[in-house]
Design a protein around this motif. Structure first.
Motif, PDB file in Angstrom:
ATOM      1  N   HIS A  33       0.851  -1.179   0.000  1.00  0.00           N
ATOM      2  CA  HIS A  33       0.000   0.000   0.000  1.00  0.00           C
ATOM      3  C   HIS A  33       0.889   1.232   0.000  1.00  0.00           C
ATOM      4  CE1 HIS A  33      -2.653   2.978   2.360  1.00  0.00           C
ATOM      5  NE2 HIS A  33      -3.043   2.979   1.098  1.00  0.00           N
ATOM      6  N   GLN A  34       0.614   2.135  -0.941  1.00  0.00           N
ATOM      7  CA  GLN A  34       1.314   3.421  -0.953  1.00  0.00           C
ATOM      8  C   GLN A  34       0.331   4.487  -0.500  1.00  0.00           C
ATOM      9  OE1 GLN A  34       2.776   5.051  -4.746  1.00  0.00           O
ATOM     10  NE2 GLN A  34       4.609   5.710  -3.659  1.00  0.00           N
ATOM     11  N   ASN A  35       0.614   5.104   0.639  1.00  0.00           N
ATOM     12  CA  ASN A  35      -0.312   6.099   1.169  1.00  0.00           C
ATOM     13  C   ASN A  35      -0.197   7.416   0.392  1.00  0.00           C
ATOM     14  OD1 ASN A  35       1.870   7.570   2.211  1.00  0.00           O
ATOM     15  ND2 ASN A  35       1.695   6.607   4.228  1.00  0.00           N
ATOM     16  N   THR A  84      -8.741   5.976   5.522  1.00  0.00           N
ATOM     17  CA  THR A  84      -7.295   5.733   5.639  1.00  0.00           C
ATOM     18  C   THR A  84      -6.805   4.621   4.722  1.00  0.00           C
ATOM     19  OG1 THR A  84      -7.759   4.328   7.531  1.00  0.00           O
ATOM     20  CG2 THR A  84      -7.103   6.599   7.988  1.00  0.00           C
ATOM     21  N   ASP A  85      -7.720   3.893   4.101  1.00  0.00           N
ATOM     22  CA  ASP A  85      -7.326   2.862   3.124  1.00  0.00           C
ATOM     23  C   ASP A  85      -6.986   3.480   1.769  1.00  0.00           C
ATOM     24  OD1 ASP A  85      -9.912   0.631   4.361  1.00  0.00           O
ATOM     25  OD2 ASP A  85      -7.805   0.811   4.980  1.00  0.00           O
ATOM     26  N   SER A  86      -7.284   4.738   1.581  1.00  0.00           N
ATOM     27  CA  SER A  86      -7.014   5.399   0.295  1.00  0.00           C
ATOM     28  C   SER A  86      -5.529   5.350  -0.034  1.00  0.00           C
ATOM     29  CB  SER A  86      -7.484   6.853   0.340  1.00  0.00           C
ATOM     30  OG  SER A  86      -8.882   6.925   0.498  1.00  0.00           O
ATOM     31  N   GLY A  87      -5.255   5.350  -1.315  1.00  0.00           N
ATOM     32  CA  GLY A  87      -3.871   5.295  -1.785  1.00  0.00           C
ATOM     33  C   GLY A  87      -3.782   4.369  -2.979  1.00  0.00           C
ATOM     34  N   TYR A 140      -2.526   0.624  -4.391  1.00  0.00           N
ATOM     35  CA  TYR A 140      -2.173  -0.737  -4.001  1.00  0.00           C
ATOM     36  C   TYR A 140      -1.412  -1.398  -5.143  1.00  0.00           C
ATOM     37  CZ  TYR A 140      -5.171  -0.160   0.014  1.00  0.00           C
ATOM     38  OH  TYR A 140      -5.713   0.286   1.195  1.00  0.00           O
ATOM     39  N   TRP A 178       1.019  10.115   0.996  1.00  0.00           N
ATOM     40  CA  TRP A 178       2.300  10.809   1.189  1.00  0.00           C
ATOM     41  C   TRP A 178       3.450  10.067   0.511  1.00  0.00           C
ATOM     42  CZ3 TRP A 178      -1.573  10.043   4.626  1.00  0.00           C
ATOM     43  CH2 TRP A 178      -2.240  11.190   5.071  1.00  0.00           C
TER      44      TRP A 178
END
Lengths: 112, 109
Positions: free
Chosen positions: B36-38, B80-83, B85, B40
């Motif tokens: 997972h890449q957040n 908070t799961d956004s980002g 994958y 940021w």
């Protein structure tokens, strides 16, 4: 525990300039990697080092050189930067034969 | 060379919804990982799963190596799961990972 540390975090270069991205890990890992990330392209491998003293080309090595200075450090050099090298660069490390890879926080490079 | 294809490329979910992300790969696998890449830019390893099923809280992953695909399930999604994958394929634990292009997930409240 710092993990994988990259410097600098942000850099703007002019076309033709040179620079070195530094990477260090404190986990005693044998393997280290440099990837670049471009929009919509995922991460692509530039170079990797399976152990101290060895380096191998990845998918996109042109325009880059690397040095595995010691077990901790693996640097990436752009000898003559080009706008096509504008990207986010990630350094990573892993232990030989183990499957968890740890990434640094990335270095945002812009070449104008 | 190895092909790692992820679908869908983009996904928008309402908070609380479930989702399934897919990763197809073109060669036999001994090292399959999900990341997972957040927002940021930080990349976090979620699963090492060359075969079988694993679960970690609201996330689970399944790899069917014989059919060359892996699935990542996200249940009861949160903002908070956004980002993005990523799945990544490796021939072994000693070879570099090849990444797919990712699935960008946006979870809206």
């Amino acid at each position: 525990n710092a993990g994988v540390t990259q410097t600098p975090k942000f850099q703007v270069l002019k076309t033709g300039q040179s620079m070195t991205l530094q990477c260090a890990q404190d986990m005693n890992h044998n393997s280290m990697y440099w990837y670049r990330q471009d929009p919509g392209m995922g991460l692509r491998l530039i170079y990797y080092s399976a152990s101290e003293g060895t380096t191998d080309k990845g998918e996109v090595p042109n325009g880059y050189n690397v040095s595995r200075l010691n077990k901790r450090e693996f640097s990436l050099r752009l000898e003559s930067a080009a706008p096509s090298q504008t990207s986010v660069y990630f350094c990573a490390s892993s232990a030989t034969g183990q499957n968890t890879i740890y990434f640094g926080e990335g270095s945002w490079l812009t070449v104008v | 060379g190895i092909q790692v294809e992820q679908s869908p490329p983009d996904l928008i979910l309402q908070e609380g919804a479930n989702s399934t992300l897919r990763c197809n790969f073109s060669d036999s696998v001994n090292n399959l990982q999900w990341f997972h890449q957040n927002p940021w830019g930080q990349l976090i390893n979620l699963f090492y799963i060359p075969s079988g099923t694993k679960q970690n809280g609201r996330l689970s992953a399944t790899t069917v190596a014989t059919e060359r695909y892996s699935l990542l399930y996200i249940s009861s999604s949160q903002t908070t799961d956004s980002g993005v994958y990523f799945c990544a394929w490796g021939f072994s634990g000693n070879t570099p990972l090849v990444f797919g292009k990712g699935t960008r997930l946006s979870v809206i409240a």
